[in-house]
Design a protein around this motif. Structure first.
Motif, PDB file in Angstrom:
ATOM      1  N   HIS A  33      -4.211 -16.491  -4.818  1.00 48.29           N
ATOM      2  CA  HIS A  33      -3.858 -15.083  -4.658  1.00 48.29           C
ATOM      3  C   HIS A  33      -3.579 -14.435  -5.679  1.00 48.29           C
ATOM      4  O   HIS A  33      -2.845 -14.630  -6.533  1.00 48.29           O
ATOM      5  CB  HIS A  33      -3.337 -15.059  -3.016  1.00 48.29           C
ATOM      6  N   THR A  34      -4.108 -13.071  -5.633  1.00 52.10           N
ATOM      7  CA  THR A  34      -3.570 -11.969  -6.478  1.00 52.10           C
ATOM      8  C   THR A  34      -2.294 -11.100  -6.033  1.00 52.10           C
ATOM      9  O   THR A  34      -1.831 -11.422  -4.917  1.00 52.10           O
ATOM     10  CB  THR A  34      -4.610 -11.268  -6.968  1.00 52.10           C
ATOM     11  N   ILE A  35      -1.731 -10.477  -7.186  1.00 51.48           N
ATOM     12  CA  ILE A  35      -0.762  -9.486  -6.596  1.00 51.48           C
ATOM     13  C   ILE A  35      -1.340  -8.525  -5.584  1.00 51.48           C
ATOM     14  O   ILE A  35      -0.355  -8.178  -4.630  1.00 51.48           O
ATOM     15  CB  ILE A  35      -0.210  -8.730  -8.014  1.00 51.48           C
ATOM     16  N   LYS A  36      -2.466  -8.214  -5.850  1.00 51.15           N
ATOM     17  CA  LYS A  36      -3.052  -7.397  -4.820  1.00 51.15           C
ATOM     18  C   LYS A  36      -2.943  -8.221  -3.218  1.00 51.15           C
ATOM     19  O   LYS A  36      -2.551  -7.429  -2.307  1.00 51.15           O
ATOM     20  CB  LYS A  36      -4.437  -6.969  -4.914  1.00 51.15           C
ATOM     21  N   ASP A  37      -3.420  -9.255  -3.098  1.00 52.55           N
ATOM     22  CA  ASP A  37      -3.445 -10.142  -2.124  1.00 52.55           C
ATOM     23  C   ASP A  37      -2.013 -10.128  -1.601  1.00 52.55           C
ATOM     24  O   ASP A  37      -1.920  -9.992  -0.372  1.00 52.55           O
ATOM     25  CB  ASP A  37      -3.836 -11.402  -2.240  1.00 52.55           C
ATOM     26  N   LEU A  38      -0.939 -10.355  -2.270  1.00 54.80           N
ATOM     27  CA  LEU A  38       0.218 -10.422  -1.864  1.00 54.80           C
ATOM     28  C   LEU A  38       0.786  -9.166  -1.140  1.00 54.80           C
ATOM     29  O   LEU A  38       1.780  -9.100  -0.461  1.00 54.80           O
ATOM     30  CB  LEU A  38       1.342 -10.961  -2.865  1.00 54.80           C
ATOM     31  N   VAL A  42       2.416  -8.951   2.685  1.00 54.37           N
ATOM     32  CA  VAL A  42       3.593  -8.461   3.033  1.00 54.37           C
ATOM     33  C   VAL A  42       3.458  -7.152   3.999  1.00 54.37           C
ATOM     34  O   VAL A  42       4.052  -7.153   4.903  1.00 54.37           O
ATOM     35  CB  VAL A  42       4.489  -7.764   1.745  1.00 54.37           C
ATOM     36  N   GLN A  43       2.507  -6.253   3.300  1.00 53.74           N
ATOM     37  CA  GLN A  43       2.454  -4.989   4.372  1.00 53.74           C
ATOM     38  C   GLN A  43       2.046  -5.286   5.918  1.00 53.74           C
ATOM     39  O   GLN A  43       2.711  -4.884   6.786  1.00 53.74           O
ATOM     40  CB  GLN A  43       1.278  -4.119   3.698  1.00 53.74           C
ATOM     41  N   LEU A  44       1.184  -6.512   6.023  1.00 51.94           N
ATOM     42  CA  LEU A  44       0.533  -6.944   7.249  1.00 51.94           C
ATOM     43  C   LEU A  44       1.670  -7.679   7.997  1.00 51.94           C
ATOM     44  O   LEU A  44       1.816  -7.398   9.340  1.00 51.94           O
ATOM     45  CB  LEU A  44      -0.810  -7.702   7.221  1.00 51.94           C
ATOM     46  N   ALA A  45       2.280  -8.445   7.386  1.00 46.32           N
ATOM     47  CA  ALA A  45       3.119  -9.434   8.018  1.00 46.32           C
ATOM     48  C   ALA A  45       4.336  -8.537   8.432  1.00 46.32           C
ATOM     49  O   ALA A  45       4.974  -9.042   9.323  1.00 46.32           O
ATOM     50  CB  ALA A  45       3.536 -10.621   6.970  1.00 46.32           C
ATOM     51  N   MET A  46       4.984  -7.694   7.498  1.00 50.88           N
ATOM     52  CA  MET A  46       6.052  -6.736   8.057  1.00 50.88           C
ATOM     53  C   MET A  46       5.828  -5.860   9.176  1.00 50.88           C
ATOM     54  O   MET A  46       6.518  -5.616   9.964  1.00 50.88           O
ATOM     55  CB  MET A  46       6.743  -6.141   6.946  1.00 50.88           C
ATOM     56  N   LEU A  53       4.347   4.440  -1.928  1.00 52.35           N
ATOM     57  CA  LEU A  53       4.459   3.610  -3.328  1.00 52.35           C
ATOM     58  C   LEU A  53       5.208   2.381  -3.029  1.00 52.35           C
ATOM     59  O   LEU A  53       5.806   2.142  -2.072  1.00 52.35           O
ATOM     60  CB  LEU A  53       5.063   4.421  -4.415  1.00 52.35           C
ATOM     61  N   HIS A  54       4.618   1.135  -4.085  1.00 53.71           N
ATOM     62  CA  HIS A  54       5.399   0.085  -3.689  1.00 53.71           C
ATOM     63  C   HIS A  54       5.256  -0.527  -5.054  1.00 53.71           C
ATOM     64  O   HIS A  54       4.682  -0.300  -6.177  1.00 53.71           O
ATOM     65  CB  HIS A  54       4.262  -0.950  -2.985  1.00 53.71           C
ATOM     66  N   HIS A  55       6.138  -1.647  -5.246  1.00 56.29           N
ATOM     67  CA  HIS A  55       6.059  -2.617  -6.532  1.00 56.29           C
ATOM     68  C   HIS A  55       6.512  -3.813  -6.302  1.00 56.29           C
ATOM     69  O   HIS A  55       7.744  -3.865  -5.526  1.00 56.29           O
ATOM     70  CB  HIS A  55       6.590  -1.808  -7.992  1.00 56.29           C
ATOM     71  N   PHE A  56       6.302  -4.832  -6.910  1.00 57.59           N
ATOM     72  CA  PHE A  56       7.010  -6.234  -7.154  1.00 57.59           C
ATOM     73  C   PHE A  56       7.751  -6.190  -8.430  1.00 57.59           C
ATOM     74  O   PHE A  56       7.452  -5.604  -9.515  1.00 57.59           O
ATOM     75  CB  PHE A  56       6.079  -7.364  -7.138  1.00 57.59           C
ATOM     76  N   GLU A  79      -6.314  -8.971 -11.079  1.00 54.56           N
ATOM     77  CA  GLU A  79      -6.490  -9.986 -11.870  1.00 54.56           C
ATOM     78  C   GLU A  79      -5.168 -10.866 -11.862  1.00 54.56           C
ATOM     79  O   GLU A  79      -5.463 -12.020 -12.255  1.00 54.56           O
ATOM     80  CB  GLU A  79      -6.780  -9.281 -13.169  1.00 54.56           C
ATOM     81  N   VAL A  80      -3.985 -10.424 -11.659  1.00 58.07           N
ATOM     82  CA  VAL A  80      -2.788 -11.405 -11.745  1.00 58.07           C
ATOM     83  C   VAL A  80      -2.728 -12.256 -10.742  1.00 58.07           C
ATOM     84  O   VAL A  80      -2.232 -11.862  -9.370  1.00 58.07           O
ATOM     85  CB  VAL A  80      -1.522 -10.477 -12.119  1.00 58.07           C
ATOM     86  N   LYS A  81      -2.776 -13.526 -10.775  1.00 60.36           N
ATOM     87  CA  LYS A  81      -2.796 -14.559  -9.636  1.00 60.36           C
ATOM     88  C   LYS A  81      -1.405 -15.098  -9.698  1.00 60.36           C
ATOM     89  O   LYS A  81      -0.781 -15.019 -10.748  1.00 60.36           O
ATOM     90  CB  LYS A  81      -3.860 -15.673 -10.102  1.00 60.36           C
ATOM     91  N   LEU A  82      -1.034 -15.420  -8.520  1.00 61.19           N
ATOM     92  CA  LEU A  82       0.357 -15.692  -8.305  1.00 61.19           C
ATOM     93  C   LEU A  82       0.753 -17.298  -9.048  1.00 61.19           C
ATOM     94  O   LEU A  82       1.692 -17.376  -9.563  1.00 61.19           O
ATOM     95  CB  LEU A  82       0.516 -16.267  -6.825  1.00 61.19           C
ATOM     96  N   GLY A  83      -0.245 -17.799  -9.081  1.00 59.81           N
ATOM     97  CA  GLY A  83      -0.095 -19.209 -10.032  1.00 59.81           C
ATOM     98  C   GLY A  83       0.490 -18.992 -11.251  1.00 59.81           C
ATOM     99  O   GLY A  83       0.882 -19.693 -12.084  1.00 59.81           O
TER     100      GLY A  83
END
Length: 220
Positions: A33-38, A42-46, A53-56, A79-83
């Motif tokens: 999963h990507t940063i976008k996916d994460l 978070v949005q849906l889980a919370m 605005l948001h950032h990690f 493009e940035v994957k969590l792995g």
């Protein structure tokens, strides 16, 4: 950085900071999963509305979805994957949501800050869909209520004074004709007071988003 070609599953605990009683979620996400996916996980889980605005903040660097005329990031969230972060168990990083810069003070104001902890690194289960929420407690505050301290103050004051008074007035007068906005506000704060986390609903929304039906989730 992780060089493994085989995806792993990160068990993450998302804790909303500065709130008591605690509000948290436990989710399983893939290293593919990507940063976008994460972000959307978070949005849906919370239970947030993806309206601000948001950032990690991971390993000292900011990541997120670029917003026109607002936030920019050196890397693409798609493009940035969590792995690629090579996360280890017990590692923590930050997710901040709904923030703005004070023109007068020149400082940033952060309303909702989340600590995300890597609780475990697991092997994927065959035929299981990720991400998935496996636990949680509490429901998130109304987004624009003023931040953690204002939320906790209003939570008590609103229920004790406003909600009981309004329902008492309606019962005494037998007049249940209230406008839509007032009804929505009452229901919102009653839900906050009940504080019942619905994991099944969260997983329905996660499945809906990650199988392609995205627009209705945040633009209903």
């Amino acid at each position: 950085m992780s060089n493994s070609s085989e995806p792993v599953i990160y068990q993450l605990k998302i804790l909303l900071l500065s709130i008591t009683p605690t509000i948290w979620r436990r989710v399983l996400v893939s290293s593919d999963h990507t940063i976008k996916d994460l972000h959307y996980t978070v949005q849906l889980a919370m239970g947030w509305e993806n309206a601000h605005l948001h950032h990690f903040l991971i390993h000292g660097k900011y990541y997120g979805i670029r917003q026109p005329r607002c936030t920019t990031f050196s890397d693409s969230a798609e493009e940035v994957k969590l792995g690629s972060f090579g996360f280890r168990e017990k590692e923590k990083f930050l997710y901040e949501y709904h923030f703005s810069r004070s023109a007068a003070m020149g400082t940033w104001r952060y309303w909702w800050r989340h600590q995300i902890r890597v609780e475990a690194i697991l092997k994927p289960v065959k035929n299981k869909t990720y991400p998935i929420c496996t636990g949680g407690k509490g429901i998130c505050p109304p987004e624009d209520c003023g931040g953690p301290w204002e939320f906790m103050k209003r939570r008590e004051e609103f229920f004790i004074s406003d909600v009981l008074r309004r329902f008492t007035d309606m019962l005494e007068s037998q007049d249940f004709d209230i406008d839509r906005e007032e009804a929505r506000e009452l229901l919102t704060w009653l839900s906050v007071y009940q504080n019942r986390f619905d994991r099944q609903k969260v997983n329905q929304r996660l499945l809906q988003y990650f199988t392609g039906d995205r627009e209705s989730l945040f633009f209903e």
